[in-house]
Design an enzyme around this catalytic site. Structure first.
Site, PDB file in Angstrom:
ATOM      1  N   ASP A   1      18.788  18.982   0.056  1.00  0.00           N
ATOM      2  CA  ASP A   1      18.443  19.906  -1.017  1.00  0.00           C
ATOM      3  C   ASP A   1      18.096  21.247  -0.376  1.00  0.00           C
ATOM      4  OD1 ASP A   1      17.664  19.417  -4.178  1.00  0.00           O
ATOM      5  OD2 ASP A   1      16.596  21.131  -3.328  1.00  0.00           O
TER       6      ASP A   1
ATOM      7  N   ASP B   1      21.362  24.460   2.470  1.00  0.00           N
ATOM      8  CA  ASP B   1      22.128  25.208   1.479  1.00  0.00           C
ATOM      9  C   ASP B   1      23.593  24.937   1.801  1.00  0.00           C
ATOM     10  OD1 ASP B   1      23.595  27.015  -0.005  1.00  0.00           O
ATOM     11  OD2 ASP B   1      22.297  28.726   0.413  1.00  0.00           O
TER      12      ASP B   1
ATOM     13  N   TYR C   1      31.216  28.275 -15.092  1.00  0.00           N
ATOM     14  CA  TYR C   1      30.811  26.872 -14.986  1.00  0.00           C
ATOM     15  C   TYR C   1      31.942  25.939 -15.406  1.00  0.00           C
ATOM     16  CZ  TYR C   1      28.232  22.542 -15.657  1.00  0.00           C
ATOM     17  OH  TYR C   1      27.812  21.235 -15.592  1.00  0.00           O
TER      18      TYR C   1
END
Length: 248
Positions: free
Chosen positions: A39, A63, A153
């Site tokens: 994460d 990342d 998206y």
């Protein structure tokens, strides 16, 4: 239910600090897997490990839009990988293609598509060596149709679906299965506020007849099924876990 389906196996789960990723990591570890949890939030990773100290969870701050982070995540597997779950993702601001700017488009694709591609590409040799490797990507019901969830998206989720099918086709001979789960609205913290006024009237009315928001655990159960030997004959599938959204 067999609660030892992943004993002796190693998994990587991205976006594991919250939502679907967290629920999936806990489910896999609870069924016996050693789970590398990645994460970009140190706070979320620390909370995950602190909340479940008895589970074999191995945190990596990463990342995944950066190649060095991909290398760190896979190094944490110590050369063994059986399951890769790509859940890390982000949403835009429900903007149409006429409204979205280049920076938003690039950011959404870097997280939702680029990170999946990079980690999958790097993981293929380890998954091949496993002999029964499984990749599960988290897409969206927006990958199945046009969506009001924003141009960037929606396009990125169609790309995840295409990458899933391509990987399934090209690496089946390596003993690697690749599938995706397509959730609808899920209580994960990623979604922008979902107001029925943003949706066409007919769709808003129909959605009253289906579950509006799933739990992360409901989606995680489907992910873990696809990663398990119970789904040994399932490859290249985009499986909705959306309570009926994709039927609307």
């Amino acid at each position: 239910m067999d609660t030892h389906r992943f004993t002796g196996r190693t998994a990587v789960v991205t976006g594991a600090g919250s939502g679907i990723g967290r629920a999936t990591a806990l489910r896999l570890a609870g069924e016996g897997a050693a789970v590398v949890v990645a994460d970009r939030s140190a706070r979320r990773l620390e909370a995950l490990v602190a909340d479940e100290p008895r589970l074999p969870l191995f945190p990596v701050l990463a990342d995944l839009t950066e190649q060095d982070a991909v290398s760190r995540v896979l190094a944490a597997t110590e050369g063994r990988l059986d399951v890769l779950v790509n859940t890390a993702g982000t949403m835009d601001r429900f903007e149409s293609v006429a409204e979205v700017d280049d920076a938003t488009w690039d950011r959404v694709f870097a997280v939702n598509v680029g990170s999946v591609m990079r980690l999958t590409r790097a993981a293929i040799p380890l998954l091949r060596a496993s002999g029964r490797g499984a990749i599960v990507n988290v897409a969206s019901e927006a990958s199945l149709r046009g969506s009001a969830a924003g141009a960037a998206y929606t396009a990125s989720q169609h790309a995840v679906a295409g990458l899933t099918k391509s990987t399934a086709l090209m690496h089946a001979a390596d003993g690697i299965r690749t599938n995706a789960v397509a959730p609808g609205a899920t209580d994960t913290g990623i979604e922008a506020p979902m107001d029925s006024d943003l949706l066409p009237g007919r769709m808003a009315g129909l959605l009253r007849n289906v579950p509006y928001t799933a739990t992360a655990e409901q989606v995680a159960a489907v992910i873990v099924f696809l990663a398990s030997d119970d789904a040994s004959n399932v490859n290249g599938v985009i499986l909705p876990s959306d309570g009926g959204w994709s039927a609307v």
